[in-house]
Design a protein around this motif. Structure first.
Motif, PDB file in Angstrom:
ATOM      1  N   PHE B 192       0.841  -1.204   0.000  1.00 52.18           N
ATOM      2  CA  PHE B 192       0.000   0.000   0.000  1.00 52.18           C
ATOM      3  C   PHE B 192       0.874   1.251   0.000  1.00 52.18           C
ATOM      4  O   PHE B 192       1.953   1.269   0.601  1.00 52.18           O
ATOM      5  CB  PHE B 192      -0.887   0.046   1.245  1.00 52.18           C
ATOM      6  N   LYS B 193       0.365   2.297  -0.659  1.00 50.52           N
ATOM      7  CA  LYS B 193       0.931   3.629  -0.541  1.00 50.52           C
ATOM      8  C   LYS B 193       0.043   4.346   0.470  1.00 50.52           C
ATOM      9  O   LYS B 193      -1.178   4.441   0.270  1.00 50.52           O
ATOM     10  CB  LYS B 193       0.888   4.311  -1.909  1.00 50.52           C
ATOM     11  N   THR B 194       0.618   4.823   1.562  1.00 49.37           N
ATOM     12  CA  THR B 194      -0.176   5.442   2.624  1.00 49.37           C
ATOM     13  C   THR B 194      -0.114   6.964   2.533  1.00 49.37           C
ATOM     14  O   THR B 194       0.956   7.551   2.417  1.00 49.37           O
ATOM     15  CB  THR B 194       0.317   4.981   4.009  1.00 49.37           C
ATOM     16  N   PHE B 195      -1.286   7.584   2.582  1.00 49.39           N
ATOM     17  CA  PHE B 195      -1.419   9.035   2.517  1.00 49.39           C
ATOM     18  C   PHE B 195      -2.087   9.549   3.786  1.00 49.39           C
ATOM     19  O   PHE B 195      -2.929   8.860   4.375  1.00 49.39           O
ATOM     20  CB  PHE B 195      -2.309   9.443   1.334  1.00 49.39           C
ATOM     21  N   ILE B 196      -1.732  10.767   4.176  1.00 51.74           N
ATOM     22  CA  ILE B 196      -2.486  11.461   5.214  1.00 51.74           C
ATOM     23  C   ILE B 196      -3.418  12.443   4.522  1.00 51.74           C
ATOM     24  O   ILE B 196      -3.001  13.154   3.594  1.00 51.74           O
ATOM     25  CB  ILE B 196      -1.536  12.180   6.188  1.00 51.74           C
ATOM     26  N   VAL B 197      -4.680  12.455   4.933  1.00 52.75           N
ATOM     27  CA  VAL B 197      -5.670  13.394   4.386  1.00 52.75           C
ATOM     28  C   VAL B 197      -6.358  14.025   5.589  1.00 52.75           C
ATOM     29  O   VAL B 197      -7.257  13.434   6.188  1.00 52.75           O
ATOM     30  CB  VAL B 197      -6.677  12.683   3.465  1.00 52.75           C
ATOM     31  N   SER B 198      -5.895  15.227   5.936  1.00 53.63           N
ATOM     32  CA  SER B 198      -6.264  15.835   7.215  1.00 53.63           C
ATOM     33  C   SER B 198      -6.835  17.228   7.037  1.00 53.63           C
ATOM     34  O   SER B 198      -6.442  17.968   6.135  1.00 53.63           O
ATOM     35  CB  SER B 198      -5.005  15.914   8.091  1.00 53.63           C
ATOM     36  N   GLY B 199      -7.754  17.593   7.929  1.00 44.68           N
ATOM     37  CA  GLY B 199      -8.218  18.970   7.975  1.00 44.68           C
ATOM     38  C   GLY B 199      -7.133  19.921   8.464  1.00 44.68           C
ATOM     39  O   GLY B 199      -7.218  21.129   8.278  1.00 44.68           O
ATOM     40  N   GLY B 200      -6.104  19.366   9.081  1.00 39.17           N
ATOM     41  CA  GLY B 200      -4.996  20.178   9.582  1.00 39.17           C
ATOM     42  C   GLY B 200      -4.187  20.802   8.463  1.00 39.17           C
ATOM     43  O   GLY B 200      -4.311  20.422   7.297  1.00 39.17           O
ATOM     44  N   GLY B 201      -3.341  21.754   8.815  1.00 40.81           N
ATOM     45  CA  GLY B 201      -2.537  22.459   7.822  1.00 40.81           C
ATOM     46  C   GLY B 201      -1.504  21.545   7.191  1.00 40.81           C
ATOM     47  O   GLY B 201      -0.758  20.863   7.893  1.00 40.81           O
ATOM     48  N   ILE B 202      -1.454  21.563   5.873  1.00 41.26           N
ATOM     49  CA  ILE B 202      -0.546  20.672   5.147  1.00 41.26           C
ATOM     50  C   ILE B 202       0.906  20.963   5.526  1.00 41.26           C
ATOM     51  O   ILE B 202       1.713  20.044   5.690  1.00 41.26           O
ATOM     52  CB  ILE B 202      -0.801  20.800   3.617  1.00 41.26           C
ATOM     53  N   GLU B 203       1.234  22.239   5.724  1.00 50.36           N
ATOM     54  CA  GLU B 203       2.620  22.586   6.030  1.00 50.36           C
ATOM     55  C   GLU B 203       2.921  22.490   7.532  1.00 50.36           C
ATOM     56  O   GLU B 203       4.079  22.573   7.932  1.00 50.36           O
ATOM     57  CB  GLU B 203       2.949  23.992   5.498  1.00 50.36           C
ATOM     58  N   PHE B 204       1.889  22.313   8.325  1.00 54.38           N
ATOM     59  CA  PHE B 204       2.107  22.049   9.745  1.00 54.38           C
ATOM     60  C   PHE B 204       2.528  20.590   9.940  1.00 54.38           C
ATOM     61  O   PHE B 204       3.272  20.256  10.857  1.00 54.38           O
ATOM     62  CB  PHE B 204       0.821  22.343  10.528  1.00 54.38           C
ATOM     63  N   MET B 205       2.041  19.715   9.066  1.00 52.51           N
ATOM     64  CA  MET B 205       2.299  18.280   9.213  1.00 52.51           C
ATOM     65  C   MET B 205       3.575  17.813   8.522  1.00 52.51           C
ATOM     66  O   MET B 205       4.289  16.932   9.022  1.00 52.51           O
ATOM     67  CB  MET B 205       1.111  17.497   8.636  1.00 52.51           C
ATOM     68  N   ARG B 206       3.842  18.367   7.337  1.00 50.02           N
ATOM     69  CA  ARG B 206       4.890  17.788   6.493  1.00 50.02           C
ATOM     70  C   ARG B 206       6.286  17.694   7.113  1.00 50.02           C
ATOM     71  O   ARG B 206       7.015  16.740   6.807  1.00 50.02           O
ATOM     72  CB  ARG B 206       4.968  18.565   5.181  1.00 50.02           C
ATOM     73  N   PRO B 207       6.680  18.650   7.973  1.00 46.21           N
ATOM     74  CA  PRO B 207       8.054  18.541   8.496  1.00 46.21           C
ATOM     75  C   PRO B 207       8.306  17.281   9.332  1.00 46.21           C
ATOM     76  O   PRO B 207       9.458  16.936   9.550  1.00 46.21           O
ATOM     77  CB  PRO B 207       8.200  19.808   9.349  1.00 46.21           C
ATOM     78  N   TRP B 208       7.277  16.593   9.818  1.00 48.82           N
ATOM     79  CA  TRP B 208       7.534  15.478  10.731  1.00 48.82           C
ATOM     80  C   TRP B 208       6.818  14.184  10.360  1.00 48.82           C
ATOM     81  O   TRP B 208       7.014  13.158  11.003  1.00 48.82           O
ATOM     82  CB  TRP B 208       7.164  15.889  12.167  1.00 48.82           C
ATOM     83  N   THR B 209       5.973  14.176   9.320  1.00 49.27           N
ATOM     84  CA  THR B 209       5.209  12.963   9.015  1.00 49.27           C
ATOM     85  C   THR B 209       6.094  11.812   8.537  1.00 49.27           C
ATOM     86  O   THR B 209       5.780  10.650   8.783  1.00 49.27           O
ATOM     87  CB  THR B 209       4.126  13.229   7.945  1.00 49.27           C
ATOM     88  N   GLN B 210       7.210  12.130   7.866  1.00 59.62           N
ATOM     89  CA  GLN B 210       8.112  11.061   7.436  1.00 59.62           C
ATOM     90  C   GLN B 210       8.724  10.379   8.665  1.00 59.62           C
ATOM     91  O   GLN B 210       8.717   9.161   8.770  1.00 59.62           O
ATOM     92  CB  GLN B 210       9.216  11.633   6.533  1.00 59.62           C
ATOM     93  N   ARG B 211       9.216  11.175   9.585  1.00 59.96           N
ATOM     94  CA  ARG B 211       9.899  10.642  10.759  1.00 59.96           C
ATOM     95  C   ARG B 211       8.945   9.887  11.678  1.00 59.96           C
ATOM     96  O   ARG B 211       9.277   8.811  12.184  1.00 59.96           O
ATOM     97  CB  ARG B 211      10.558  11.809  11.522  1.00 59.96           C
ATOM     98  N   ILE B 212       7.742  10.424  11.884  1.00 60.24           N
ATOM     99  CA  ILE B 212       6.820   9.843  12.868  1.00 60.24           C
ATOM    100  C   ILE B 212       5.930   8.759  12.248  1.00 60.24           C
ATOM    101  O   ILE B 212       5.687   7.721  12.852  1.00 60.24           O
ATOM    102  CB  ILE B 212       5.935  10.953  13.482  1.00 60.24           C
ATOM    103  N   TYR B 213       5.441   8.986  11.040  1.00 59.76           N
ATOM    104  CA  TYR B 213       4.486   8.054  10.425  1.00 59.76           C
ATOM    105  C   TYR B 213       5.083   7.267   9.251  1.00 59.76           C
ATOM    106  O   TYR B 213       4.432   6.371   8.713  1.00 59.76           O
ATOM    107  CB  TYR B 213       3.268   8.813   9.881  1.00 59.76           C
ATOM    108  N   GLY B 214       6.266   7.659   8.777  1.00 54.54           N
ATOM    109  CA  GLY B 214       6.800   7.042   7.566  1.00 54.54           C
ATOM    110  C   GLY B 214       6.093   7.512   6.309  1.00 54.54           C
ATOM    111  O   GLY B 214       6.130   6.835   5.282  1.00 54.54           O
TER     112      GLY B 214
END
Lengths: 343, 343
Positions: B192-214
């Motif tokens: 699977f290719k996993t995506f995050i689809v969030s109401g949160g700010g896209i640039e608030f999440m991107r700096p850490w999603t690789q490290r925390i969620y892969g």
């Protein structure tokens, strides 16, 4: 026994896994061989353009080297019209829109006397040009909106399967540049993730970019119109509205790249002034190795020759910027052994 | 010599590659072992929720089976707030915004008497709530706009590195749900290719999603504000404007998925009414196997218990829809062996 002693960790399981070694090593060796001995860009003539590409890829993939770039940062973005496929005598998507007006005309008898539609139906390009951007927007609205995303995908796919370019007598999906296909594959073989970043419609491209370019839908960035979510008899649809959402051209390209990709590319490939800001965003004011390339259409015989005064794909300020910023400029006539796969 | 005779193809190069074999085989063996014998979801208790996940993944990955799905169509989308990390007592991004107002206050003496800022500085949540959505937009505008994307990334990263949740006394990036981390990894291990689809700010999440969620930046979809491209002293920047670009919530989720991913997911994971349309878009009116899941917060002891009347992460109509559409509902208290990695 001697070898076993040299590898004291070898046991029955390791011997079993040795049985799979030939498979693995064949795969490894063939990758290695392609990289080492075969020309990864056979449709490119030797010269500054080709060697600048090979040199850049070698530098960013040399582990331990000063310019090494980790795989997750190897992002490359490609314009589509004029960079990966033809854009003359008009953008392919415009050819689709004009054809579509003709198909829809029987249901719109009023178009016979109403501009810009009358101009399209009469093949009167002077009158069409006179209708300006306002006319174009009207044509895009009736041909690109008013249906679901699934319906639009079917309409465009059917058109692409049957439409033929007048000069070459071939489907547009065959009018893609063979040297650029090789470049896409070469970058991917070296760990790059390849994206399309085009002024063209995002949903016009996605149905075929995987098959033709090896680029999946989620790696296509483009212009878009707004959509509305609807549940119809329990089935969800997205309905295409006659309202611009995003224009992925000029300054829109870095904005679209930031929105979709979220980090800066290390390599960008374009052919017109519409790609200037994408190449700036990719190559300027950033640390580490960066690569910018412009395809210069110089081959009227095999394709087209145009730059500073072209209506579609004008290459003027970006050509000047290439000299200043040391971007690679591809001279199609000189640098490409062949333009299309059928050449 | 005996071993060499058994493998006549072995030469110096092969012996060299043997040296890398232990590395390769360790990697292969550990992947194999996890898939075959270890529980891929060790933080999930046995039950309907866990078995529905295992069953779905088994079906779509069984080559030749009636429900097999090719790898390129194995798209899974995850909401973030309340699905992957906590959203109580308020969205983490709102905590950031309120902290940021306090940091910026010395440069804005007028805020002492101006709402909604005075309410934030006084910790007066009643007054803050009274300022409504208009107040919230003002807070977001001053804390999220007026700087470049690079500056915003630094501000949010610095905040996340130092901010602590009051109840748990830990960084927010530790308040991610261990069972969901395992689920993300399990899906990826199955193509699977996993995506995050969030109401949160896209640039608030991107700096850490690789490290925390892969999950890499290009696989994060979220809400965004508009940006402007500028060349400053020859260096390109994107300047964040106080103007909403896209709200990735409710009907915005299928629209955002279509815009960013370009095909429909086959699995979607959420926890609130904001995820209803994403789960509809994923599971309804489509051919082939589909999977929808809602995390139901039922564990006041280890985390929080809330649903139909919550201010953040309200789960009401989506909970009713789950019963009708046979979406899996996770009872956090019952289905999760632990909530956080530190439990």
């Amino acid at each position: 026994m001697k070898v076993i002693k040299q590898f004291p960790g070898i046991n029955r399981r390791a011997l079993l896994s040795l049985a799979t070694l030939p498979l693995l090593s064949t795969a490894l060796r063939s990758t290695f061989a392609v990289a080492q001995t075969l020309d990864p860009l056979p449709s490119w003539n030797g010269g500054v353009a080709k060697s600048s590409i090979l040199d850049f890829v070698a530098r960013v993939t040399t582990q331990g080297g000063p310019d090494f770039v980790p795989v997750e940062q190897r992002i490359a973005t490609f314009d589509n019209d004029g960079t990966l496929w033809i854009e003359q005598p008009m953008y392919v998507q415009l050819a689709f829109a004009l054809d579509r007006v003709k198909v829809m005309a029987p249901m719109h008898p009023e178009w016979k006397t109403k501009q810009p539609f009358a101009a399209v139906l009469d093949g009167d390009f002077k009158a069409l040009a006179a209708s300006g951007e306002k006319g174009l927007v009207e044509i895009i609205a009736v041909t690109h909106a008013g249906m679901t995303t699934a319906e639009f995908e079917k309409i465009t796919s059917d058109w692409l399967a049957t439409a033929r370019d007048h000069r070459f007598g071939r489907p547009y999906t065959e009018l893609v540049y063979q040297p650029m296909l090789e470049l896409l594959a070469y970058l991917r073989a070296n760990g790059f993730k390849t994206f399309i970043v085009s002024g063209g419609g995002i949903e016009f491209m996605r149905p075929w970019t995987q098959r033709i370019y090896g680029v999946p839908p989620e790696q296509v960035v483009g212009s878009s119109i707004k959509t509305r979510f609807e549940l119809k008899d329990g089935a969800p649809t997205l309905f295409r509205l006659p309202e611009v959402n995003f224009i992925d051209d000029k300054t829109g390209k870095p904005i679209g790249i930031n929105e979709h990709i979220g980090h800066r590319p290390i390599a960008a490939f374009g052919n017109s002034d519409g790609d200037l800001e994408m190449l700036q965003w990719t190559t300027l004011g950033a640390s580490g190795p960066r690569f910018g390339l412009l395809v210069h259409h110089t081959d009227a015989e095999r394709e087209y020759a145009y730059d500073r005064h072209s209506h579609f794909g004008k290459l003027d300020t970006a050509l000047d910027a290439a000299a200043v910023n040391r971007w690679t400029v591809v001279d199609m006539k000189k640098d490409w052994k062949r333009v299309f796969a059928f050449d």
